[in-house]
Each structure stands twice: as structure tokens, then as C-alpha cells.
Design a protein around this motif. Structure first.
Motif, PDB file in Angstrom:
ATOM      1  N   ILE A   1       0.849  -1.190   0.000  1.00 31.43           N
ATOM      2  CA  ILE A   1       0.000   0.000   0.000  1.00 31.43           C
ATOM      3  C   ILE A   1       0.884   1.240   0.000  1.00 31.43           C
ATOM      4  O   ILE A   1       1.980   1.247   0.569  1.00 31.43           O
ATOM      5  N   PRO A   2       0.434   2.317  -0.645  1.00 33.42           N
ATOM      6  CA  PRO A   2       1.207   3.574  -0.574  1.00 33.42           C
ATOM      7  C   PRO A   2       1.086   4.183   0.819  1.00 33.42           C
ATOM      8  O   PRO A   2      -0.009   4.441   1.302  1.00 33.42           O
ATOM      9  N   SER A   3       2.216   4.328   1.492  1.00 33.62           N
ATOM     10  CA  SER A   3       2.193   4.870   2.848  1.00 33.62           C
ATOM     11  C   SER A   3       3.516   5.555   3.129  1.00 33.62           C
ATOM     12  O   SER A   3       4.572   5.124   2.655  1.00 33.62           O
ATOM     13  N   ALA A   4       3.449   6.613   3.919  1.00 35.77           N
ATOM     14  CA  ALA A   4       4.676   7.332   4.280  1.00 35.77           C
ATOM     15  C   ALA A   4       5.523   6.519   5.252  1.00 35.77           C
ATOM     16  O   ALA A   4       6.744   6.620   5.253  1.00 35.77           O
ATOM     17  N   ASN A   5       4.865   5.715   6.090  1.00 36.89           N
ATOM     18  CA  ASN A   5       5.595   4.968   7.117  1.00 36.89           C
ATOM     19  C   ASN A   5       6.128   3.640   6.587  1.00 36.89           C
ATOM     20  O   ASN A   5       7.296   3.315   6.770  1.00 36.89           O
ATOM     21  N   SER A   6       5.284   2.878   5.939  1.00 36.22           N
ATOM     22  CA  SER A   6       5.689   1.580   5.411  1.00 36.22           C
ATOM     23  C   SER A   6       4.804   1.229   4.224  1.00 36.22           C
ATOM     24  O   SER A   6       3.589   1.445   4.272  1.00 36.22           O
ATOM     25  N   PRO A   7       5.389   0.681   3.140  1.00 34.59           N
ATOM     26  CA  PRO A   7       4.579   0.320   1.979  1.00 34.59           C
ATOM     27  C   PRO A   7       3.877  -1.027   2.119  1.00 34.59           C
ATOM     28  O   PRO A   7       3.244  -1.485   1.173  1.00 34.59           O
ATOM     29  N   PHE A   8       3.958  -1.645   3.301  1.00 34.33           N
ATOM     30  CA  PHE A   8       3.361  -2.964   3.483  1.00 34.33           C
ATOM     31  C   PHE A   8       2.508  -3.020   4.752  1.00 34.33           C
ATOM     32  O   PHE A   8       2.820  -2.379   5.751  1.00 34.33           O
ATOM     33  N   THR A   9       1.434  -3.790   4.678  1.00 37.07           N
ATOM     34  CA  THR A   9       0.694  -4.169   5.877  1.00 37.07           C
ATOM     35  C   THR A   9       0.652  -5.692   5.926  1.00 37.07           C
ATOM     36  O   THR A   9       0.617  -6.351   4.875  1.00 37.07           O
ATOM     37  N   CYS A  10       0.655  -6.238   7.135  1.00 38.05           N
ATOM     38  CA  CYS A  10       0.748  -7.686   7.282  1.00 38.05           C
ATOM     39  C   CYS A  10      -0.378  -8.229   8.153  1.00 38.05           C
ATOM     40  O   CYS A  10      -0.917  -7.518   9.009  1.00 38.05           O
ATOM     41  N   GLN A  11      -0.702  -9.483   7.932  1.00 34.51           N
ATOM     42  CA  GLN A  11      -1.831 -10.112   8.611  1.00 34.51           C
ATOM     43  C   GLN A  11      -1.674 -10.084  10.117  1.00 34.51           C
ATOM     44  O   GLN A  11      -2.657  -9.922  10.852  1.00 34.51           O
ATOM     45  N   HIS A  12      -0.444 -10.249  10.611  1.00 35.86           N
ATOM     46  CA  HIS A  12      -0.197 -10.267  12.049  1.00 35.86           C
ATOM     47  C   HIS A  12       0.491  -8.996  12.530  1.00 35.86           C
ATOM     48  O   HIS A  12       1.232  -9.013  13.516  1.00 35.86           O
ATOM     49  N   GLY A  13       0.248  -7.910  11.809  1.00 39.52           N
ATOM     50  CA  GLY A  13       0.718  -6.616  12.263  1.00 39.52           C
ATOM     51  C   GLY A  13       2.151  -6.277  11.898  1.00 39.52           C
ATOM     52  O   GLY A  13       2.829  -7.001  11.169  1.00 39.52           O
ATOM     53  N   GLU A  14       2.603  -5.156  12.460  1.00 39.18           N
ATOM     54  CA  GLU A  14       3.939  -4.638  12.142  1.00 39.18           C
ATOM     55  C   GLU A  14       5.060  -5.610  12.492  1.00 39.18           C
ATOM     56  O   GLU A  14       6.037  -5.722  11.723  1.00 39.18           O
ATOM     57  N   PRO A  15       4.990  -6.347  13.631  1.00 37.05           N
ATOM     58  CA  PRO A  15       6.077  -7.292  13.907  1.00 37.05           C
ATOM     59  C   PRO A  15       6.261  -8.329  12.805  1.00 37.05           C
ATOM     60  O   PRO A  15       7.391  -8.737  12.509  1.00 37.05           O
ATOM     61  N   GLU A  16       5.155  -8.751  12.184  1.00 37.94           N
ATOM     62  CA  GLU A  16       5.290  -9.727  11.099  1.00 37.94           C
ATOM     63  C   GLU A  16       5.913  -9.098   9.858  1.00 37.94           C
ATOM     64  O   GLU A  16       6.739  -9.736   9.185  1.00 37.94           O
ATOM     65  N   CYS A  17       5.536  -7.853   9.550  1.00 37.93           N
ATOM     66  CA  CYS A  17       6.185  -7.171   8.429  1.00 37.93           C
ATOM     67  C   CYS A  17       7.694  -7.073   8.661  1.00 37.93           C
ATOM     68  O   CYS A  17       8.489  -7.284   7.741  1.00 37.93           O
ATOM     69  N   ARG A  18       8.067  -6.776   9.919  1.00 39.06           N
ATOM     70  CA  ARG A  18       9.497  -6.715  10.239  1.00 39.06           C
ATOM     71  C   ARG A  18      10.144  -8.085  10.103  1.00 39.06           C
ATOM     72  O   ARG A  18      11.236  -8.235   9.540  1.00 39.06           O
ATOM     73  N   GLY A  19       9.450  -9.113  10.601  1.00 35.97           N
ATOM     74  CA  GLY A  19       9.984 -10.469  10.491  1.00 35.97           C
ATOM     75  C   GLY A  19      10.120 -10.912   9.046  1.00 35.97           C
ATOM     76  O   GLY A  19      11.136 -11.509   8.656  1.00 35.97           O
ATOM     77  N   ASN A  20       9.107 -10.605   8.228  1.00 30.95           N
ATOM     78  CA  ASN A  20       9.184 -10.954   6.806  1.00 30.95           C
ATOM     79  C   ASN A  20      10.387 -10.295   6.142  1.00 30.95           C
ATOM     80  O   ASN A  20      11.129 -10.920   5.374  1.00 30.95           O
ATOM     81  N   MET A  21      10.579  -9.015   6.439  1.00 24.34           N
ATOM     82  CA  MET A  21      11.651  -8.277   5.789  1.00 24.34           C
ATOM     83  C   MET A  21      13.024  -8.744   6.275  1.00 24.34           C
ATOM     84  O   MET A  21      13.972  -8.860   5.491  1.00 24.34           O
ATOM     85  N   ILE A  22      13.147  -9.023   7.573  1.00 22.62           N
ATOM     86  CA  ILE A  22      14.416  -9.540   8.108  1.00 22.62           C
ATOM     87  C   ILE A  22      14.744 -10.870   7.450  1.00 22.62           C
ATOM     88  O   ILE A  22      15.893 -11.121   7.046  1.00 22.62           O
ATOM     89  N   GLU A  23      13.748 -11.742   7.329  1.00 24.00           N
ATOM     90  CA  GLU A  23      13.997 -13.045   6.718  1.00 24.00           C
ATOM     91  C   GLU A  23      14.332 -12.903   5.237  1.00 24.00           C
ATOM     92  O   GLU A  23      15.200 -13.625   4.716  1.00 24.00           O
ATOM     93  N   ALA A  24      13.681 -11.971   4.546  1.00 21.59           N
ATOM     94  CA  ALA A  24      14.016 -11.727   3.137  1.00 21.59           C
ATOM     95  C   ALA A  24      15.464 -11.255   3.004  1.00 21.59           C
ATOM     96  O   ALA A  24      16.191 -11.676   2.087  1.00 21.59           O
ATOM     97  N   CYS A  25      15.896 -10.398   3.907  1.00 19.30           N
ATOM     98  CA  CYS A  25      17.286  -9.916   3.881  1.00 19.30           C
ATOM     99  C   CYS A  25      18.266 -11.049   4.190  1.00 19.30           C
ATOM    100  O   CYS A  25      19.327 -11.162   3.560  1.00 19.30           O
ATOM    101  N   ILE A  26      17.937 -11.884   5.164  1.00 17.62           N
ATOM    102  CA  ILE A  26      18.806 -13.008   5.507  1.00 17.62           C
ATOM    103  C   ILE A  26      18.932 -13.966   4.337  1.00 17.62           C
ATOM    104  O   ILE A  26      20.034 -14.445   4.012  1.00 17.62           O
ATOM    105  N   ILE A  27      17.822 -14.250   3.661  1.00 10.20           N
ATOM    106  CA  ILE A  27      17.860 -15.130   2.490  1.00 10.20           C
ATOM    107  C   ILE A  27      18.758 -14.526   1.413  1.00 10.20           C
ATOM    108  O   ILE A  27      19.549 -15.228   0.771  1.00 10.20           O
ATOM    109  N   HIS A  28      18.658 -13.217   1.221  1.00 10.98           N
ATOM    110  CA  HIS A  28      19.455 -12.533   0.197  1.00 10.98           C
ATOM    111  C   HIS A  28      20.939 -12.508   0.553  1.00 10.98           C
ATOM    112  O   HIS A  28      21.791 -12.686  -0.334  1.00 10.98           O
TER     113      HIS A  28
END
Length: 249
Positions: free
Chosen positions: A112-139
Motif C-alpha cells: 500500500i502507498p504509505s509514508a511509514n511503510s509500503p506494506f501491511t501484514c496479517q499479524h501486524g507490524e512485527p510480522e512485516c518486520r519479520g518478513n523483511m528480516i527473513e528476506a534480507c537473511i535469504i538474500h
């Protein structure tokens, strides 16, 4: 016979006995047990193809492509965590010579277009952070990524476990590189790529965990999610037999 070869034969006997109630192959087999896994033809003649793969008595045929498994998931999804820790990682640990695993942390998130974060997640902000951390670790960590993700997903707190799990399995990768990734532009790029991959699924995903094997969401796959080891073995066996005979089974 070497000690290692003898141990493989003994283990093969145990697997055959457990599977069929007998340590004797079918009558068409004219080979001693030490030769059962020497080639696919012998394994088929002795009716022990599955057992040979289970004990990993021989290296896979390099001409046979590995089974490709892609998991679309969310970092804090309870069902995803159970599937990763109890099905996918144990199966990969035993069959990593004949299968590849690609992890796509995104799931039911939304861009979603947002000034704070372009993503929303089913289990809230901690999950968005977890998803992104795991994506970075995989990369950033390559072939050790799955071990790190398993370590995180099997922990009480997935996000807090990221740094110690990284230090355990990829000590050469600094936490600062992961930290700058998920807090910066690279993390957003990786998550956008995962979003594109997830949106491109056909059929469209309706839940997580969502698994494709060799690029396909098989009709029987939901049932086989509880027996992924057997499913991967069967698909690989089909590929081996097709390579040798030219006839799919």
C-alpha cells in the motif's frame, strides 16, 4: 566390505524390513544386498528404489533435476511455523541432494502507498518486520539461509531470534548488514519482489502456507503436506524412471 558400506547395507536391510515386513527382494532380483543401490536398474529389479533414496546409499543421478519446492509463507503465521519446523526443514535435511527449497516470506501481506511503510501484514507490524528480516537473511546468506530461518521459526520469539540465529549459522555475515538491509531500500526491494512472486501465483493463493512443487500447485498437495518426504521421493522417482525408460509412471 568396508565398515561404511556394511553399515549402509545393514541400514538398507532395516528399512526394507520395516517397509515390507521382509528383508527379501522380489524373485526377479539376482543381486546381493550390497549391490541393490548401485544403479537405478538394480534398485527397480530388486524393488528397493524408495529404500535406496531413504538411506541415501548412492549419490543422485546428476542428469535428474532436483525437485523444486517453493514455500510462500508469513514469518509469524502459526501454521507456517509448524510446517517449516515439522515438515519442510526435516524433509530438506534428509533429501537436500534431490530437492531445492525457495522461501518467499510475504503471504497475505499487502503493498500500500504509505509514508511509514509500503506494506501491511496479517499479524501486524512485527510480522512485516519479520518478513523483511527473513528476506534480507535469504538474500545475504545464500545456502545457509534455510538453517537460519528454521532457527528463527522454531524459537519462541521469531524476530528476537534473528541475530543469534544468524551468528550461529552464518558468523561471517554481520548483523549490521541485515539491520541496514531491512531498515533501508534493499529490504523494500526484496519485499516488493516477494509480493510480485506471490501475486503471480496461479491459481491465486488463498491461504498460507502455500506450497508449489516443480512450479505447480498439485491437486493432492494439501493432503501431502502432512507427508512431504514421501511426496518428494515419489516425484524424484518418476523423474529417474522417465530418464532411464523414457516412459512416465
Amino acid at each position: 566390505m568396508s565398515t561404511m558400506k556394511l553399515s549402509v547395507v545393514c541400514l538398507l536391510f532395516c528399512v526394507v524390513w520395516r517397509s515390507s515386513g521382509s528383508a527379501h527382494p522380489k524373485p526377479a532380483c539376482r543381486y546381493p544386498p550390497s549391490q541393490w543401490c548401485r544403479s537405478l536398474e538394480i534398485a527397480i529389479a530388486c524393488n528397493v528404489e524408495k529404500q535406496c533414496m531413504e538411506v541415501n546409499a548412492t549419490r543422485p543421478n546428476q542428469a535428474v533435476p532436483p525437485v523444486s519446492v517453493i514455500l510462500y509463507y508469513e514469518s509469524l503465521c502459526p501454521d507456517c511455523r509448524v510446517f517449516i519446523t515439522q515438515q519442510l526443514f526435516p524433509t530438506w535435511t534428509m533429501l537436500q541432494d534431490i530437492m531445492t527449497v525457495t522461501l518467499v516470506p510475504y503471504g497475505n501481506a499487502k503493498e500500500i502507498p504509505s509514508a511509514n511503510s509500503p506494506f501491511t501484514c496479517q499479524h501486524g507490524e512485527p510480522e512485516c518486520r519479520g518478513n523483511m528480516i527473513e528476506a534480507c537473511i535469504i538474500h545475504l546468506t545464500g545456502h545457509t539461509a534455510f538453517q537460519i530461518i528454521y532457527c528463527m521459526e522454531s524459537s519462541v520469539n521469531v524476530v528476537n531470534a534473528a541475530q543469534p540465529c544468524l551468528q550461529l549459522y552464518a558468523p561471517s555475515v554481520s548483523w549490521s548488514s541485515v539491520d541496514s538491509c531491512w531498515k533501508g531500500g534493499l529490504g523494500y526491494q526484496l519485499m516488493h519482489r516477494n509480493a510480485v512472486m506471490t501475486r503471480a501465483l496461479r491459481p491465486v493463493h488463498t491461504h498460507v502456507p502455500w506450497l508449489t512443487v516443480n512450479g505447480v500447485k498439485h491437486a493432492a498437495l494439501d493432503k501431502e503436506m502432512s507427508s512431504l518426504f514421501y511426496f518428494v521421493c515419489q516425484l524424484y522417482k518418476v523423474r529417474m524412471v522417465f530418464l532411464v525408460t523414457g516412459t512416465p509412471i
